[in-house]
Design a protein around this motif. Structure first.
Motif, mmCIF file in Angstrom:
data_model
loop_
_atom_site.group_PDB
_atom_site.id
_atom_site.type_symbol
_atom_site.label_atom_id
_atom_site.label_comp_id
_atom_site.label_asym_id
_atom_site.label_seq_id
_atom_site.Cartn_x
_atom_site.Cartn_y
_atom_site.Cartn_z
ATOM 1 N N VAL A 187 38.939 -8.046 -8.896
ATOM 2 C CA VAL A 187 39.308 -7.051 -9.904
ATOM 3 C C VAL A 187 40.818 -6.858 -9.935
ATOM 4 O O VAL A 187 41.432 -6.769 -11.014
ATOM 5 N N GLU A 188 41.446 -6.828 -8.764
ATOM 6 C CA GLU A 188 42.903 -6.652 -8.716
ATOM 7 C C GLU A 188 43.626 -7.853 -9.333
ATOM 8 O O GLU A 188 44.647 -7.692 -10.016
ATOM 9 N N ALA A 189 43.089 -9.055 -9.113
ATOM 10 C CA ALA A 189 43.706 -10.243 -9.720
ATOM 11 C C ALA A 189 43.616 -10.191 -11.234
ATOM 12 O O ALA A 189 44.559 -10.576 -11.936
ATOM 13 N N ALA A 190 42.485 -9.705 -11.756
ATOM 14 C CA ALA A 190 42.358 -9.573 -13.201
ATOM 15 C C ALA A 190 43.329 -8.531 -13.740
ATOM 16 O O ALA A 190 43.885 -8.687 -14.837
ATOM 17 N N ARG A 191 43.546 -7.454 -12.985
ATOM 18 C CA ARG A 191 44.523 -6.449 -13.390
ATOM 19 C C ARG A 191 45.924 -7.040 -13.450
ATOM 20 O O ARG A 191 46.686 -6.779 -14.393
ATOM 21 N N SER A 196 42.367 -5.749 -19.511
ATOM 22 C CA SER A 196 41.997 -4.336 -19.639
ATOM 23 C C SER A 196 40.717 -4.070 -18.871
ATOM 24 O O SER A 196 40.043 -4.986 -18.389
ATOM 25 N N THR A 197 40.377 -2.778 -18.775
ATOM 26 C CA THR A 197 39.169 -2.406 -18.026
ATOM 27 C C THR A 197 37.925 -3.017 -18.644
ATOM 28 O O THR A 197 37.055 -3.551 -17.942
ATOM 29 N N MET A 198 37.790 -2.943 -19.954
ATOM 30 C CA MET A 198 36.611 -3.494 -20.614
ATOM 31 C C MET A 198 36.580 -5.014 -20.541
ATOM 32 O O MET A 198 35.504 -5.606 -20.481
ATOM 33 N N ARG A 199 37.765 -5.642 -20.531
ATOM 34 C CA ARG A 199 37.788 -7.108 -20.399
ATOM 35 C C ARG A 199 37.360 -7.515 -18.988
ATOM 36 O O ARG A 199 36.652 -8.520 -18.805
ATOM 37 N N ILE A 200 37.765 -6.744 -17.990
ATOM 38 C CA ILE A 200 37.314 -7.013 -16.621
ATOM 39 C C ILE A 200 35.805 -6.851 -16.539
ATOM 40 O O ILE A 200 35.109 -7.661 -15.907
ATOM 41 N N TYR A 201 35.297 -5.811 -17.188
ATOM 42 C CA TYR A 201 33.842 -5.586 -17.178
ATOM 43 C C TYR A 201 33.102 -6.750 -17.829
ATOM 44 O O TYR A 201 32.088 -7.224 -17.302
ATOM 45 N N ALA A 202 33.610 -7.229 -18.961
ATOM 46 C CA ALA A 202 32.913 -8.270 -19.708
ATOM 47 C C ALA A 202 33.056 -9.644 -19.065
ATOM 48 O O ALA A 202 32.081 -10.425 -19.028
ATOM 49 N N ASN A 203 34.226 -9.973 -18.537
ATOM 50 C CA ASN A 203 34.490 -11.332 -18.062
ATOM 51 C C ASN A 203 34.374 -11.505 -16.548
ATOM 52 O O ASN A 203 34.220 -12.637 -16.071
ATOM 53 N N VAL A 204 34.441 -10.418 -15.800
ATOM 54 C CA VAL A 204 34.398 -10.511 -14.345
ATOM 55 C C VAL A 204 33.132 -9.872 -13.785
ATOM 56 O O VAL A 204 32.418 -10.469 -12.978
#
Length: 293
Positions: A187-191, A196-204
């Protein structure tokens, strides 16, 4: 001589675990008996759906299919008091809607509680756990029914959908699963990459949660499909779900056991279809959760 013994030891120690985990004949017999005892009522239900009422009273009971399945299904669908086909349709709509809602909301909430740090998060999660300890459906049936009356929803399937769109168990389950399945570093790498938060939710988050989502979807679908008390209270006999249709069938044909067996067999058939269609994902989710635990 010492070298020979040293080379021979791995073979003995390596074969020991195999002997430990091999099932004994007694274990196989017990498992076979347990399988027969568990599966026989379901098998007998489908057998009697192809038979007549005279066959239902035979001793010993018949164990092979008959030739009356088509006639029994026709009688079932033509029973006006049961509205069985409408009950199946309503149950499918309610179960699919509730399952999609619970899985979506639970994964969102699980992601928030497990990976997003916000003030009061632990308190909110504790309140959710409290709702799991209290039988809200039984204790809150009167105010909930009064709410449906005030909204004018009695007799409509949305009165069965609305109270079950959120599930405390689903939120708790997906919170625990997210903590185990998704490392914080991911999650930190995606940040850091600017997601964005929703992109992390959808893709990660979602790709990692698929096994747990499959298990939760199965549990929620089964629970909603088999729900009886609340639909019986809030719906009318002319607009039933499949479980209340079977109850009406029982009242209309109190001694017609074959009709009851046929209706029950038809009501569990969608559950078998779900198991066959998603069995691999469900078993994979259960095994993955067991390994991580």
């Amino acid at each position: 001589m010492t070298a020979i013994h040293a080379r021979s030891r791995p073979a003995r120690t390596g074969s020991a675990p195999n002997r430990i985990w091999d099932a004994t004949p007694l274990t196989k017999v017990v498992l076979a008996l347990a399988l027969v005892v568990s599966a026989f009522p379901i098998y007998y239900m489908f057998i009697m759906a192809t038979r007549t009422n005279d066959d239902a009273s035979e001793v010993p009971p018949p164990l092979l299919p008959g030739g009356r399945l088509g006639e029994n299904i026709e009688r079932l669908l033509n029973t006006e008091d049961a509205h069985f086909l409408l009950g199946l349709t309503n149950s499918a709509i309610i179960s699919i809607t509730v399952t999609v809602s619970v899985v979506l909301i639970s994964t969102l909430a699980g992601f928030a509680f497990a990976k997003l740090h916000f003030k009061g998060g632990k308190i909110l999660l504790g309140l959710i756990l409290v709702t799991m300890m209290v039988p809200l459906q039984q204790m809150g049936v009167v105010p909930l029914y009064q709410l449906m009356v005030d909204l004018g929803w009695t007799g409509q399937i949305k009165a069965v959908i609305l109270p079950f769109l959120v599930n405390g168990f689903g939120v708790f389950m997906m919170t625990q699963y997210t903590q185990q399945a998704v490392p914080d570093e991911l999650v930190e790498a995606a940040r850091v990459d600017g997601a964005s938060t929703m992109r992390i939710y959808a893709n990660v988050i979602l790709p990692a949660l698929r096994p747990g989502m499959a298990v939760l979807a199965l549990l929620v679908f089964m629970q909603t499909w088999n729900e009886f008390m609340w639909p019986l209270i809030v719906l009318t006999p002319d607009n039933p779900v499949v479980q209340t249709s079977i109850a009406a069938l029982n009242q209309a044909h109190g001694t017609d056991y074959v009709m009851l067996f046929t209706g029950t067999a038809a009501s569990v058939l969608p559950l078998f279809i779900v198991f066959v269609a998603f069995g691999r994902q469900i078993v994979g989710g259960l095994m993955e959760g067991a390994v991580k635990a």
